[in-house]
Design a protein around this motif. Structure first.
Motif, PDB file in Angstrom:
ATOM      1  N   ALA A  96       0.828  -1.197   0.000  1.00 39.77           N
ATOM      2  CA  ALA A  96       0.000   0.000   0.000  1.00 39.77           C
ATOM      3  C   ALA A  96       0.873   1.263   0.000  1.00 39.77           C
ATOM      4  CB  ALA A  96      -0.902  -0.017   1.239  1.00 39.77           C
ATOM      5  N   PRO A  97       0.297   2.388  -0.412  1.00 41.23           N
ATOM      6  CA  PRO A  97       1.034   3.646  -0.388  1.00 41.23           C
ATOM      7  C   PRO A  97       1.466   4.020   1.032  1.00 41.23           C
ATOM      8  CG  PRO A  97      -0.998   3.877  -1.641  1.00 41.23           C
ATOM      9  CD  PRO A  97      -1.041   2.539  -0.964  1.00 41.23           C
ATOM     10  N   VAL A  98       2.482   4.848   1.125  1.00 35.94           N
ATOM     11  CA  VAL A  98       3.083   5.216   2.402  1.00 35.94           C
ATOM     12  C   VAL A  98       2.101   5.939   3.333  1.00 35.94           C
ATOM     13  CG1 VAL A  98       4.036   7.424   1.655  1.00 35.94           C
ATOM     14  CG2 VAL A  98       5.247   6.088   3.383  1.00 35.94           C
ATOM     15  N   ASN A  99       1.031   6.509   2.804  1.00 38.94           N
ATOM     16  CA  ASN A  99       0.072   7.228   3.647  1.00 38.94           C
ATOM     17  C   ASN A  99      -1.086   6.358   4.129  1.00 38.94           C
ATOM     18  OD1 ASN A  99      -1.167   7.020   1.125  1.00 38.94           O
ATOM     19  ND2 ASN A  99      -2.125   9.047   1.259  1.00 38.94           N
ATOM     20  N   THR A 100      -1.027   5.049   3.925  1.00 42.09           N
ATOM     21  CA  THR A 100      -2.084   4.140   4.358  1.00 42.09           C
ATOM     22  C   THR A 100      -1.992   3.910   5.862  1.00 42.09           C
ATOM     23  OG1 THR A 100      -2.006   3.031   2.212  1.00 42.09           O
ATOM     24  CG2 THR A 100      -3.063   1.834   4.022  1.00 42.09           C
ATOM     25  N   PRO A 101      -3.086   4.124   6.608  1.00 42.31           N
ATOM     26  CA  PRO A 101      -3.047   3.876   8.048  1.00 42.31           C
ATOM     27  C   PRO A 101      -2.611   2.437   8.347  1.00 42.31           C
ATOM     28  CG  PRO A 101      -5.025   5.096   7.489  1.00 42.31           C
ATOM     29  CD  PRO A 101      -4.379   4.675   6.187  1.00 42.31           C
ATOM     30  N   GLY A 102      -1.742   2.295   9.322  1.00 40.32           N
ATOM     31  CA  GLY A 102      -1.285   0.990   9.764  1.00 40.32           C
ATOM     32  C   GLY A 102      -0.074   0.453   9.016  1.00 40.32           C
ATOM     33  N   ILE A 103       0.381   1.132   7.965  1.00 39.02           N
ATOM     34  CA  ILE A 103       1.554   0.678   7.216  1.00 39.02           C
ATOM     35  C   ILE A 103       2.796   1.026   8.040  1.00 39.02           C
ATOM     36  CG2 ILE A 103       2.969   1.045   5.137  1.00 39.02           C
ATOM     37  CD1 ILE A 103       0.459  -0.584   4.605  1.00 39.02           C
ATOM     38  N   PRO A 104       3.593   0.014   8.409  1.00 36.58           N
ATOM     39  CA  PRO A 104       4.778   0.309   9.234  1.00 36.58           C
ATOM     40  C   PRO A 104       5.908   0.915   8.412  1.00 36.58           C
ATOM     41  CG  PRO A 104       4.664  -2.023   8.735  1.00 36.58           C
ATOM     42  CD  PRO A 104       3.418  -1.398   8.158  1.00 36.58           C
ATOM     43  N   ARG A 105       6.641   1.791   9.072  1.00 38.74           N
ATOM     44  CA  ARG A 105       7.854   2.369   8.495  1.00 38.74           C
ATOM     45  C   ARG A 105       8.940   2.290   9.549  1.00 38.74           C
ATOM     46  NH1 ARG A 105       4.669   7.384   6.863  1.00 38.74           N
ATOM     47  NH2 ARG A 105       5.630   8.198   8.718  1.00 38.74           N
ATOM     48  N   LEU A 106      10.106   1.829   9.144  1.00 38.63           N
ATOM     49  CA  LEU A 106      11.284   1.849  10.001  1.00 38.63           C
ATOM     50  C   LEU A 106      12.238   2.861   9.398  1.00 38.63           C
ATOM     51  CD1 LEU A 106      11.998  -1.976  10.365  1.00 38.63           C
ATOM     52  CD2 LEU A 106      10.718  -0.517  11.918  1.00 38.63           C
ATOM     53  N   THR A 107      12.790   3.738  10.192  1.00 42.30           N
ATOM     54  CA  THR A 107      13.677   4.759   9.668  1.00 42.30           C
ATOM     55  C   THR A 107      15.026   4.682  10.358  1.00 42.30           C
ATOM     56  OG1 THR A 107      11.804   6.188   9.152  1.00 42.30           O
ATOM     57  CG2 THR A 107      13.951   7.245   9.283  1.00 42.30           C
ATOM     58  N   PHE A 108      16.074   4.775   9.547  1.00 40.78           N
ATOM     59  CA  PHE A 108      17.442   4.689  10.038  1.00 40.78           C
ATOM     60  C   PHE A 108      18.219   5.916   9.588  1.00 40.78           C
ATOM     61  CE2 PHE A 108      15.908   0.382   9.547  1.00 40.78           C
ATOM     62  CZ  PHE A 108      16.293  -0.228  10.732  1.00 40.78           C
ATOM     63  N   VAL A 109      19.042   6.464  10.484  1.00 36.38           N
ATOM     64  CA  VAL A 109      19.968   7.530  10.131  1.00 36.38           C
ATOM     65  C   VAL A 109      21.201   6.872   9.538  1.00 36.38           C
ATOM     66  CG1 VAL A 109      21.422   9.403  11.009  1.00 36.38           C
ATOM     67  CG2 VAL A 109      19.113   9.067  11.929  1.00 36.38           C
ATOM     68  N   VAL A 110      21.621   7.343   8.363  1.00 37.16           N
ATOM     69  CA  VAL A 110      22.782   6.791   7.664  1.00 37.16           C
ATOM     70  C   VAL A 110      23.738   7.924   7.309  1.00 37.16           C
ATOM     71  CG1 VAL A 110      21.456   4.841   6.743  1.00 37.16           C
ATOM     72  CG2 VAL A 110      21.664   6.934   5.387  1.00 37.16           C
TER      73      VAL A 110
END
Length: 148
Positions: A82-96
């Motif tokens: 699903a698109p990134v704005n879909t409720p419940g879609i997980p995102r993990l973010t890392f500083v690189v």
């Protein structure tokens, strides 16, 4: 009350490929195991659980991701891309250190840009990529340290 986040869990189809993806990102393998039995059935609310898991962690030891693949019970569906704005879609973010370099390395492991690599003022370069099982991974390059 004390609370800390222990880990994020992701179910993947190809455990070895998911491990390779996260190792390429810069995480380290903490351990691998086969799981199953009554405790796993009770925990997951499923019958006949047999799974392989791996835990990868950030080099500083503060962030962990549990990757798992199930042999049984057999699932009948897959997660939607699903698109990134879909409720419940997980995102993990890392500083690189360098978004371009990390994305180029991850592309060899199937990563695809969701949008583009965007710049927010003189503070960040940021992008989202699709990783194992379609999960969205954010990559952030800090151009300068912000004060809070």
């Amino acid at each position: 009350m004390t609370i800390r986040m222990d880990h994020v869990g992701i179910v993947v189809e190809d455990l070895a490929a998911a491990i390779a993806f996260f190792v390429e990102l810069g995480l380290e393998v903490e351990g691998e195991a086969a799981v199953g039995g009554q405790w796993a059935d009770d925990l997951l609310g499923l019958d006949g659980v047999r799974a392989d898991i791996a835990v990868v962690r950030t080099p500083d030891g503060h962030g962990r991701v549990e990757l798992s693949t199930f042999h049984s019970p057999v699932t009948t569906s897959t997660a939607p891309k699903a698109p990134v704005n879909t409720p419940g879609i997980p995102r993990l973010t890392f500083v690189v250190d360098d978004v371009d370099t990390v994305f180029d390395r991850l592309r060899a492991h199937g990563a695809e840009l969701v949008g583009t690599i965007a710049r927010y003022e003189d503070i960040y370069r940021y992008c989202y990529v699709r990783g194992p099982a379609g999960i969205i991974i954010g990559l952030v390059e800090e151009l300068r340290r912000t004060t809070q």
